[in-house]
Design a protein around this motif. Sequence first.
Motif, PDB file in Angstrom:
ATOM      1  N   ALA A   1       0.824  -1.223   0.000  1.00  0.00           N
ATOM      2  CA  ALA A   1       0.000   0.000   0.000  1.00  0.00           C
ATOM      3  C   ALA A   1       0.852   1.264   0.000  1.00  0.00           C
ATOM      4  CB  ALA A   1      -0.911   0.005   1.226  1.00  0.00           C
TER       5      ALA A   1
ATOM      6  N   SER B   1       2.410   2.506   2.498  1.00  0.00           N
ATOM      7  CA  SER B   1       1.961   3.229   3.692  1.00  0.00           C
ATOM      8  C   SER B   1       3.057   3.218   4.746  1.00  0.00           C
ATOM      9  CB  SER B   1       0.691   2.589   4.265  1.00  0.00           C
ATOM     10  OG  SER B   1       0.390   3.128   5.530  1.00  0.00           O
TER      11      SER B   1
ATOM     12  N   THR C   1      -0.818   6.837  -1.317  1.00  0.00           N
ATOM     13  CA  THR C   1      -0.994   5.485  -0.777  1.00  0.00           C
ATOM     14  C   THR C   1      -1.975   4.724  -1.644  1.00  0.00           C
ATOM     15  OG1 THR C   1      -2.699   6.332   0.728  1.00  0.00           O
ATOM     16  CG2 THR C   1      -0.472   6.106   1.608  1.00  0.00           C
TER      17      THR C   1
ATOM     18  N   TYR D   1      -4.404   1.789  -0.773  1.00  0.00           N
ATOM     19  CA  TYR D   1      -5.038   0.799   0.098  1.00  0.00           C
ATOM     20  C   TYR D   1      -6.039  -0.047  -0.682  1.00  0.00           C
ATOM     21  CZ  TYR D   1      -3.208   3.461   4.047  1.00  0.00           C
ATOM     22  OH  TYR D   1      -2.391   4.089   4.934  1.00  0.00           O
TER      23      TYR D   1
ATOM     24  N   SER E   1      -6.317  -4.771   2.688  1.00  0.00           N
ATOM     25  CA  SER E   1      -5.476  -3.990   3.599  1.00  0.00           C
ATOM     26  C   SER E   1      -6.290  -3.544   4.812  1.00  0.00           C
ATOM     27  CB  SER E   1      -4.914  -2.757   2.891  1.00  0.00           C
ATOM     28  OG  SER E   1      -4.150  -3.110   1.773  1.00  0.00           O
TER      29      SER E   1
ATOM     30  N   ALA F   1      -6.811   5.219   6.546  1.00  0.00           N
ATOM     31  CA  ALA F   1      -6.890   4.417   5.323  1.00  0.00           C
ATOM     32  C   ALA F   1      -8.291   4.472   4.726  1.00  0.00           C
ATOM     33  CB  ALA F   1      -6.506   2.973   5.623  1.00  0.00           C
TER      34      ALA F   1
END
Length: 374
Positions: A39, A41, A116, A118, A122, A173
Motif C-alpha cells: 500500500a 503506507s 498510498t 489501500y 489492507s 486508510a
Amino acid sequence: MEPTALEKDRSKEIIRVSIKGILVNILLVVFKAIVGLLANSIAIILDAVNNLTDALSSIITIIGTKLAGKAADKKHPYGHGRIEYLTSTIIAVIVIAAGVLAAKESITRIIHPDNTNYSYWSIIIIAVAVVVKFLLGRYFTAKGKKLNSGALKASGTDAIFDAVLSFATLVSAIINMIWGLNLEGILGTIISVFIIRAGIEILLESISNIIGARIDSETAEKIKSHINSYEGVHGSYDLILHNYGPALTIGSVHIEIDDDVMAKDIDVLTRQITGDIYQEFGVLLTVGIYASNEQDPHSKEMKEAAAALVAEYPQILQMHGFYVNDKTKLVSFDLIFDFNEAHKDAVCEEIKEALSEKFPGYGFMIIIDRDFSD
C-alpha cells in the motif's frame, strides 16, 4: 536465600506470557510489513516496526525474569529480583524510542505527503491487527497486575497504544479510500505524543522502584492492624519495608508491649507475628520491642505531659517508644518529623528543656525517626 516455589511459578508464568507475546507480534510484523509495502503506507510499516520492538520487549522480559530468578549468593544476599525493575526501564526506553520514531516519520509525512494505495484486504488486515493488539495489551496488563510484573504491565501499555495507533491508521486508510485525503501524518503525530508520555510514566515508575519507593498506605495499615490484633501488643511502629524485586520484601517493625513480659513469651509472640505476616503479605519481617511501663502512674503522667507538649508542634507527626527508667532517671522516646522540617534537632532541644523543667532530676533522650510508612 533460594527462590520459593511461589516465586518459581511466578517466573514461569511471566515467561509463558512473554513467549505468547513474541509469537503474536512476529505474526503481526509479517502481515503488516506485506500490507505496508503493497500500500506504500509509512504508517503501516511503522506499525510493523512497532510490533518488532514489542517482540524485543518480550525477549528482554524473559531474560530479565530469568536473571531475577537466580538464587541469592554471597555478593547479592538479597537475591537478584531488582533486575526486573531494570527490565522495565529498558522496555520504557524502547517505548519512548518507538514514540519518537513514530513522531519523526509522521511529521515527515505531513511535510512531504506521499500517495498510498489501500485495498479492502489492507483494511481487513489492519482491523484484525487492531483487535489482536488490543486483546494482547489487555492480556499483558492483567497478567502484569496479577504477577506484580512491571515489565508485563509496561508491555501491556505499549500494546494498547499500538492498537490505538493501528486504529488511527485504519481510520486514515478508510478516509483515504473514500475521500482521497491523507491524514496519516497528523494522526501519527498525535498518537506518538501519547506513546512517548506512556513510556516516560513507565520509566519514572521503574526508577522510583530502583531508588526505593514508599510503601503504599493501604498495605502499611493492613500490616500494622494485623500486628496490633495480637494480645499484649499495644501498638506497632517504625514499619520499614525494603523491596528486593516484586517477589521479595524484607522489613522490620517495633511493637510495644509491657516491660514485665518474659523473654520466652516475647520469643513466642515475635515468631508468630513473623510467620503470620509472611503467610498473609509475603513480607519477611524482623520484630523489635518497645517496652512500656505506662501502667505505672508516674510513667503515665510523664508520657501524657510529653504527648501534650509534642502536640504543640504540628511538624511532629508521631511520638512512640516512650519509656521511663526510674533506676537511671532516664526517659527515652522517638519522634517522627515531617520531611520538610529543617530544624529537627532544635525542636528536640526545646522539648527536652521543657520536660526537664517539669520533671527535675530526669534526663531525656529523644531519637529522631524517619517517616518510612503511614
